[in-house]
Design an enzyme around this catalytic site. Structure first.
Site: not given
Ligand code: GLN
Length: 544
Positions: A383, A464, A509, A511
């Protein structure tokens, strides 16, 4: 309708209620039961989305885009329970719903009160999960500590549920602390007080989970049982684990916690199969190799801030039969003036830059990325980490010295990361975050395509800003590989460095989806590269 278990905590916070509830979930699933998990957070925030990771740890994102407490991450790693907005209940949500109904006139002129209206709304939410088809047991963790003002309506709702369903259908598990005072003596008084506190709210714990430095001996177990009205065999010692949290279900099982809970709930189940968990623990305790990974982030001081990332790295290590050495590097400690950070990165065989918001620490992350790229150290950007990979590439390889994200440099000359045009217009209204699961297409022939071994993937987002499409061609010309995109090609989802052993950045993400039993392929592959890097550097060390 399922049976219910309510997990509360006493004496103080941070005793590991989430892990206790999750481990109980693991155990019950290992006996063939269908389990659902719920987290109650007695704070007024509607969700965890706006909460500072320093205060509250990471925000865990579910497929449906709910921004929840990190305990849902524990539930995901330990159980099969589907998780969505419905599995996370906060005071904010409950009051919002009740006040909305009141404004709509749905209470027909009655006085709207904490009891029964707030408690009814809490019960409705808990029952709704328990009513799902085929669910055997719903485990609800009540956040906070018994005795907190905020918890009172929730404990009252729990009391009512147990009263309505009967104690063979709903039980209370209380996690408490048995502290050790100087001289090594264990003290039961705080536990006695905590249970008294519960009894005053009309709740009697059926099982006591006692956090102790070492196993409770029989005499103490009996003493606690006597003072608290709990069966001596249901006083379980939840001693500290030295190697891994994944051992907790095994420790509970050794004390027959699953059997005790099933007896109380009058349920029969198959014999437990914990072999997968035993293998995980065996690897983390006995593996011969160790993967050394440096995490370069800005919320390094609080372990919980990057909880899912750390755990996913452990999963990657387990998949490679290795232990993990996590080396936390504060992004602000990286020397930007001299660029001499060899002492920091000599310690590691892989660099991971995780997600985050805001300007602090950004330049340190970019410098870490540069070091990883130039020194061919496996580097993983997640990210914000991917966004810093993009900025670094633009600056170092494409010569755009002032390249940046508009998050940090709104009027910069080279906004390589920016808001999409349609987002700029709705900025004032908030709600511009890309949240929850999205599908992405992977480009055949790229490393990431090999790693997933499929073309279409679904991963969760929480961000965003995006890679600016204005610069896409320039990046491709400069050799950066754009290996993942949204299916319509509008947004960049994954990038890779050319001529590098392992340099991957992902906008999502991964994870959040990793578990110890099913490690995420990206973390598995990253740790494999980290171990290879260590092997390559060994001969160099030997020469010195
Ligand atoms: N701050 C960046 C964004 O909003 C990255 C977010 C993140 O890392 N989760 O796009």
């Amino acid at each position: 309708m399922s049976k219910f278990i309510f997990v509360t905590g006493g004496v103080c916070s941070s005793l590991g209620k989430g892990l206790a509830a999750s481990s109980l979930g693991t155990l019950l699933e290992s006996r063939g039961l269908e389990v659902r998990m719920i987290k109650i957070d007695p704070y007024l925030n509607v969700d965890a989305g706006t909460m500072n990771p320093y205060q509250h740890g990471e925000v865990y994102v579910t497929d449906d885009g709910a921004e929840t407490d990190l305990d849902l991450g524990n539930y995901h790693r330990f159980t099969q329970s589907p998780l969505s907005q419905d599995n996370s209940i906060t005071t904010g949500q409950v009051y919002q719903e009740v006040i909305k109904k009141e404004r709509e006139g749905r209470y027909l002129g009655r006085t709207v009160q904490v009891i029964p209206h707030i408690t009814d709304e809490i019960k409705r939410r808990v029952y709704q999960i328990g009513k799902e088809d085929g669910v055997d047991i719903t485990i609800t963790e009540v956040g906070g500590t018994v005795g907190d003002i905020e918890s009172i309506p929730f404990l009252e709702a729990v009391r009512q549920i147990i009263h309505e369903l009967g104690r063979e259908n709903a039980i209370s598990v209380h996690l408490t602390l048995i502290p050790e005072v100087s001289g090594g003596e264990l003290k039961t008084k705080p536990t006695q007080h905590s249970v008294k506190n519960m009894q005053q709210t009309g709740l009697q714990p059926d099982v006591l989970l006692c956090r102790v430095p070492h196993t409770l001996e029989e005499g103490l177990r009996r003493k606690i049982a006597l003072f608290t009205n709990v069966d001596p065999k249901a006083v379980i010692s939840a001693n500290d684990v030295d190697t891994t949290i994944y051992e907790i279900p095994i420790i509970y099982h050794e004390q027959n916690m699953d059997g005790i809970v099933l007896d109380k709930l009058e349920l029969s189940a198959t014999d437990p199969d914990l072999s997968g968990w035993e293998r995980v623990v065996h690897t983390l305790k006995n593996a011969e190799r160790t993967a050394r990974v440096g995490i370069v982030g800005k919320y390094i001081e609080l372990h919980d801030s990057y909880k899912s990332v750390y755990e996913a790295l452990y999963h990657g290590a387990i998949a490679n039969q290795a232990k993990l050495d996590l080396i936390k590097i504060d992004a602000e400690s990286i020397d930007l003036d001299t660029g001499d950070n060899k002492h920091l990165f000599d310690e590691v065989d892989g660099i991971l830059v995780p997600g985050g918001f805001g300007q602090r620490g950004i330049e340190g992350m970019i410098e870490a990325i540069r070091y990883g790229r130039e020194h061919k150290i496996p580097t993983f950007g997640i990210c914000l980490g991917m966004q810093t990979m993009i900025i670094e590439y633009a600056r170092s390889v494409m010569g755009l010295a002032e390249a940046n994200s508009t998050e940090f440099y709104p009027d910069g000359p080279h906004p390589v990361i920016s808001l999409l045009e349609e987002q700029v217009d709705v900025q004032n209204f908030g709600g511009t975050m890309r949240l929850g699961h999205n599908t992405s297409s992977l480009e055949p022939g790229t490393r990431i395509h090999d790693i997933y071994n499929k073309k279409t993937i679904s991963e969760r987002h929480r961000h965003r800003f995006e890679v600016s499409n204005t610069y896409r061609e320039a990046f491709l010309e400069a050799g950066l590989v754009i290996s993942g995109q949204t299916p319509n090609g509008a947004l960049v989802e994954a990038v890779e460095w050319p001529d590098h052993p392992w340099g991957i950045g992902v906008q999502y993400h991964p994870e959040f989806r990793s578990t110890p039993l099913i490690p995420h392929p990206l973390f598995q592959s990253f740790i494999e590269a980290v171990l290879n890097h260590e092997t390559m550097r060994e001969p160099a060390k030997a020469e010195i």
